[in-house]
Scaffold this motif. Structure first.
Motif, PDB file in Angstrom:
ATOM      1  N   ALA A  12      33.794  50.516  46.690  1.00  0.00           N
ATOM      2  CA  ALA A  12      33.267  52.344  47.834  1.00  0.00           C
ATOM      3  C   ALA A  12      34.413  52.449  48.955  1.00  0.00           C
ATOM      4  CB  ALA A  12      32.043  51.564  48.839  1.00  0.00           C
ATOM      5  N   ASP A  13      34.984  50.874  48.985  1.00  0.00           N
ATOM      6  CA  ASP A  13      36.647  51.335  49.670  1.00  0.00           C
ATOM      7  C   ASP A  13      37.239  51.925  48.844  1.00  0.00           C
ATOM      8  OD1 ASP A  13      36.733  49.248  48.547  1.00  0.00           O
ATOM      9  OD2 ASP A  13      37.124  47.578  50.355  1.00  0.00           O
ATOM     10  N   GLY A  14      37.451  51.153  47.317  1.00  0.00           N
ATOM     11  CA  GLY A  14      38.724  52.322  47.001  1.00  0.00           C
ATOM     12  C   GLY A  14      40.189  50.904  46.827  1.00  0.00           C
ATOM     13  N   THR A  15      39.536  49.465  47.117  1.00  0.00           N
ATOM     14  CA  THR A  15      40.381  48.918  46.848  1.00  0.00           C
ATOM     15  C   THR A  15      40.466  48.848  45.288  1.00  0.00           C
ATOM     16  OG1 THR A  15      38.500  47.021  46.975  1.00  0.00           O
ATOM     17  CG2 THR A  15      40.101  47.659  48.680  1.00  0.00           C
ATOM     18  N   LYS A  16      41.164  47.590  44.307  1.00  0.00           N
ATOM     19  CA  LYS A  16      41.475  47.702  43.579  1.00  0.00           C
ATOM     20  C   LYS A  16      41.354  46.559  42.961  1.00  0.00           C
ATOM     21  CE  LYS A  16      44.604  51.767  42.814  1.00  0.00           C
ATOM     22  NZ  LYS A  16      46.279  51.940  42.037  1.00  0.00           N
ATOM     23  N   ILE A  17      40.706  45.969  41.557  1.00  0.00           N
ATOM     24  CA  ILE A  17      40.580  44.770  41.017  1.00  0.00           C
ATOM     25  C   ILE A  17      41.739  44.375  40.816  1.00  0.00           C
ATOM     26  CG2 ILE A  17      39.667  43.353  39.674  1.00  0.00           C
ATOM     27  CD1 ILE A  17      37.435  45.593  39.690  1.00  0.00           C
ATOM     28  N   THR A  18      41.704  42.630  41.180  1.00  0.00           N
ATOM     29  CA  THR A  18      42.885  41.991  40.607  1.00  0.00           C
ATOM     30  C   THR A  18      42.874  41.337  39.474  1.00  0.00           C
ATOM     31  OG1 THR A  18      42.366  39.939  41.959  1.00  0.00           O
ATOM     32  CG2 THR A  18      43.861  41.426  43.420  1.00  0.00           C
ATOM     33  N   ILE A  19      44.340  40.896  39.573  1.00  0.00           N
ATOM     34  CA  ILE A  19      44.592  39.543  38.124  1.00  0.00           C
ATOM     35  C   ILE A  19      43.165  38.509  38.036  1.00  0.00           C
ATOM     36  CG2 ILE A  19      45.628  38.000  36.269  1.00  0.00           C
ATOM     37  CD1 ILE A  19      47.489  41.102  36.689  1.00  0.00           C
ATOM     38  N   GLY A  20      43.821  38.163  39.451  1.00  0.00           N
ATOM     39  CA  GLY A  20      42.189  37.013  39.569  1.00  0.00           C
ATOM     40  C   GLY A  20      40.694  37.181  39.225  1.00  0.00           C
ATOM     41  N   GLU A  21      40.507  38.375  40.270  1.00  0.00           N
ATOM     42  CA  GLU A  21      39.517  38.814  39.982  1.00  0.00           C
ATOM     43  C   GLU A  21      38.285  38.965  38.919  1.00  0.00           C
ATOM     44  OE1 GLU A  21      39.154  41.001  44.684  1.00  0.00           O
ATOM     45  OE2 GLU A  21      39.742  41.975  42.851  1.00  0.00           O
ATOM     46  N   ALA A  22      39.267  39.676  38.005  1.00  0.00           N
ATOM     47  CA  ALA A  22      39.423  40.113  36.609  1.00  0.00           C
ATOM     48  C   ALA A  22      39.221  38.363  35.940  1.00  0.00           C
ATOM     49  CB  ALA A  22      40.500  41.111  35.962  1.00  0.00           C
ATOM     50  N   GLU A  24      37.821  36.248  37.119  1.00  0.00           N
ATOM     51  CA  GLU A  24      36.651  35.422  37.911  1.00  0.00           C
ATOM     52  C   GLU A  24      35.268  35.987  36.470  1.00  0.00           C
ATOM     53  OE1 GLU A  24      36.591  35.263  41.457  1.00  0.00           O
ATOM     54  OE2 GLU A  24      38.197  33.598  41.575  1.00  0.00           O
ATOM     55  N   ALA A  25      35.444  37.655  36.408  1.00  0.00           N
ATOM     56  CA  ALA A  25      34.694  38.037  35.915  1.00  0.00           C
ATOM     57  C   ALA A  25      34.759  38.139  34.411  1.00  0.00           C
ATOM     58  CB  ALA A  25      34.987  40.062  35.750  1.00  0.00           C
ATOM     59  N   ALA A  26      35.329  37.214  33.856  1.00  0.00           N
ATOM     60  CA  ALA A  26      35.527  36.739  32.221  1.00  0.00           C
ATOM     61  C   ALA A  26      34.485  35.660  32.156  1.00  0.00           C
ATOM     62  CB  ALA A  26      36.708  36.441  32.054  1.00  0.00           C
ATOM     63  N   ALA A  27      34.778  34.369  33.695  1.00  0.00           N
ATOM     64  CA  ALA A  27      34.287  33.262  33.661  1.00  0.00           C
ATOM     65  C   ALA A  27      32.668  33.578  34.362  1.00  0.00           C
ATOM     66  CB  ALA A  27      34.891  32.560  35.190  1.00  0.00           C
ATOM     67  N   VAL A 101      37.177  26.914  33.248  1.00  0.00           N
ATOM     68  CA  VAL A 101      38.274  27.152  33.703  1.00  0.00           C
ATOM     69  C   VAL A 101      38.835  27.898  34.748  1.00  0.00           C
ATOM     70  CG1 VAL A 101      41.051  27.643  32.659  1.00  0.00           C
ATOM     71  CG2 VAL A 101      39.793  26.480  30.550  1.00  0.00           C
ATOM     72  N   LEU A 102      38.543  29.088  34.749  1.00  0.00           N
ATOM     73  CA  LEU A 102      38.984  30.577  35.178  1.00  0.00           C
ATOM     74  C   LEU A 102      37.898  30.474  36.454  1.00  0.00           C
ATOM     75  CD1 LEU A 102      38.935  32.541  32.338  1.00  0.00           C
ATOM     76  CD2 LEU A 102      41.053  32.082  33.694  1.00  0.00           C
ATOM     77  N   ALA A 103      36.710  29.850  37.374  1.00  0.00           N
ATOM     78  CA  ALA A 103      36.408  29.140  38.359  1.00  0.00           C
ATOM     79  C   ALA A 103      37.176  28.966  39.162  1.00  0.00           C
ATOM     80  CB  ALA A 103      35.504  28.560  38.047  1.00  0.00           C
ATOM     81  N   ASP A 104      37.372  30.676  40.522  1.00  0.00           N
ATOM     82  CA  ASP A 104      37.848  30.508  41.407  1.00  0.00           C
ATOM     83  C   ASP A 104      39.411  30.931  40.879  1.00  0.00           C
ATOM     84  OD1 ASP A 104      35.690  30.472  43.130  1.00  0.00           O
ATOM     85  OD2 ASP A 104      36.530  27.810  43.029  1.00  0.00           O
ATOM     86  N   ALA A 105      39.804  31.778  39.988  1.00  0.00           N
ATOM     87  CA  ALA A 105      40.952  32.188  39.648  1.00  0.00           C
ATOM     88  C   ALA A 105      42.247  32.579  40.258  1.00  0.00           C
ATOM     89  CB  ALA A 105      40.372  33.328  38.194  1.00  0.00           C
ATOM     90  N   ALA A 106      41.170  33.504  41.380  1.00  0.00           N
ATOM     91  CA  ALA A 106      42.304  34.092  41.895  1.00  0.00           C
ATOM     92  C   ALA A 106      42.933  33.949  43.101  1.00  0.00           C
ATOM     93  CB  ALA A 106      40.905  35.582  43.005  1.00  0.00           C
ATOM     94  N   GLY A 141      35.286  38.582  27.519  1.00  0.00           N
ATOM     95  CA  GLY A 141      36.645  37.631  27.317  1.00  0.00           C
ATOM     96  C   GLY A 141      37.671  37.743  28.515  1.00  0.00           C
ATOM     97  N   VAL A 142      38.758  37.372  28.203  1.00  0.00           N
ATOM     98  CA  VAL A 142      40.380  37.622  29.257  1.00  0.00           C
ATOM     99  C   VAL A 142      40.354  38.402  29.120  1.00  0.00           C
ATOM    100  CG1 VAL A 142      41.587  36.853  29.696  1.00  0.00           C
ATOM    101  CG2 VAL A 142      40.358  35.006  29.331  1.00  0.00           C
ATOM    102  N   ALA A 143      40.893  39.082  27.840  1.00  0.00           N
ATOM    103  CA  ALA A 143      41.315  40.534  27.385  1.00  0.00           C
ATOM    104  C   ALA A 143      40.691  41.568  27.440  1.00  0.00           C
ATOM    105  CB  ALA A 143      42.179  41.026  26.318  1.00  0.00           C
ATOM    106  N   ALA A 144      39.144  41.386  27.497  1.00  0.00           N
ATOM    107  CA  ALA A 144      38.516  42.699  27.498  1.00  0.00           C
ATOM    108  C   ALA A 144      38.138  42.675  29.352  1.00  0.00           C
ATOM    109  CB  ALA A 144      36.760  42.445  27.387  1.00  0.00           C
TER     110      ALA A 144
END
Length: 157
Positions: A12-22, A24-27, A101-106, A141-144
């Motif tokens: 809702a606020d227009g912020t963008k997803i970071t690589i770390g957050e992405a 974590e989504a793969a995790a 491996v990716l838990a808490d990646a951000a 996964g990571v790339a997706a």
């Protein structure tokens, strides 16, 4: 809703997803899957992109530059060690997963994180696909996850 309340990223606020957050989504989406060499390569490319270590004209099949630039205790190093250990593991339950491996990646990327852009997705997807014998990225996964974040970020202010 006040500006002080927490909101999901890039909603809702227009912020963008970071690589770390992405990552974590793969995790979350593929977290129970064992880390494979292609995952480690994609994580390495994502970590390097977050830190600004890879250039877009680096798109050859030899990723030695990324290997040399990888942080010794970073996500990429953990992923590479996990993939190597998984190749030797005799039982599936002994294998390290993407979630491990990716838990808490951000948080692990710390100040070396950035918003996912199209170029980041192109690089990470290319590395993962080139690293797999069947030349296909792992669903969820990571790339997706990096590619999905880049699509969501497109057009956000």
């Amino acid at each position: 809703m006040s500006c002080q309340e927490e909101r999901p990223p890039a909603v809702a606020d227009g912020t963008k997803i970071t690589i770390g957050e992405a990552l974590e989504a793969a995790a979350l989406s593929a977290g129970d899957q064992p880390v494979e060499p292609s995952d480690a390569a994609a994580i390495e490319a994502a970590e390097a992109r977050a830190a600004g270590r890879l250039q877009d004209d680096d798109d050859d099949d030899d990723d030695d530059d990324a290997d040399a630039a990888a942080a010794p205790a970073g996500l990429a190093a953990r992923a590479r060690a996990a993939a190597d250990a998984n190749a030797r593991a005799e039982r599936d339950e002994d294998k390290t997963t993407l979630g491990d491996v990716l838990a808490d990646a951000a948080a692990k990327l710390g100040g070396a994180d950035k918003e996912v852009e199209r170029e980041d997705a192109v690089r990470v997807v290319g590395v993962e696909v080139r690293s797999k014998p069947d030349a296909a990225a792992r669903p969820g996964g990571v790339a997706a996850s990096i590619a999905a974040a880049a699509r969501l970020n497109r057009g956000r202010q």
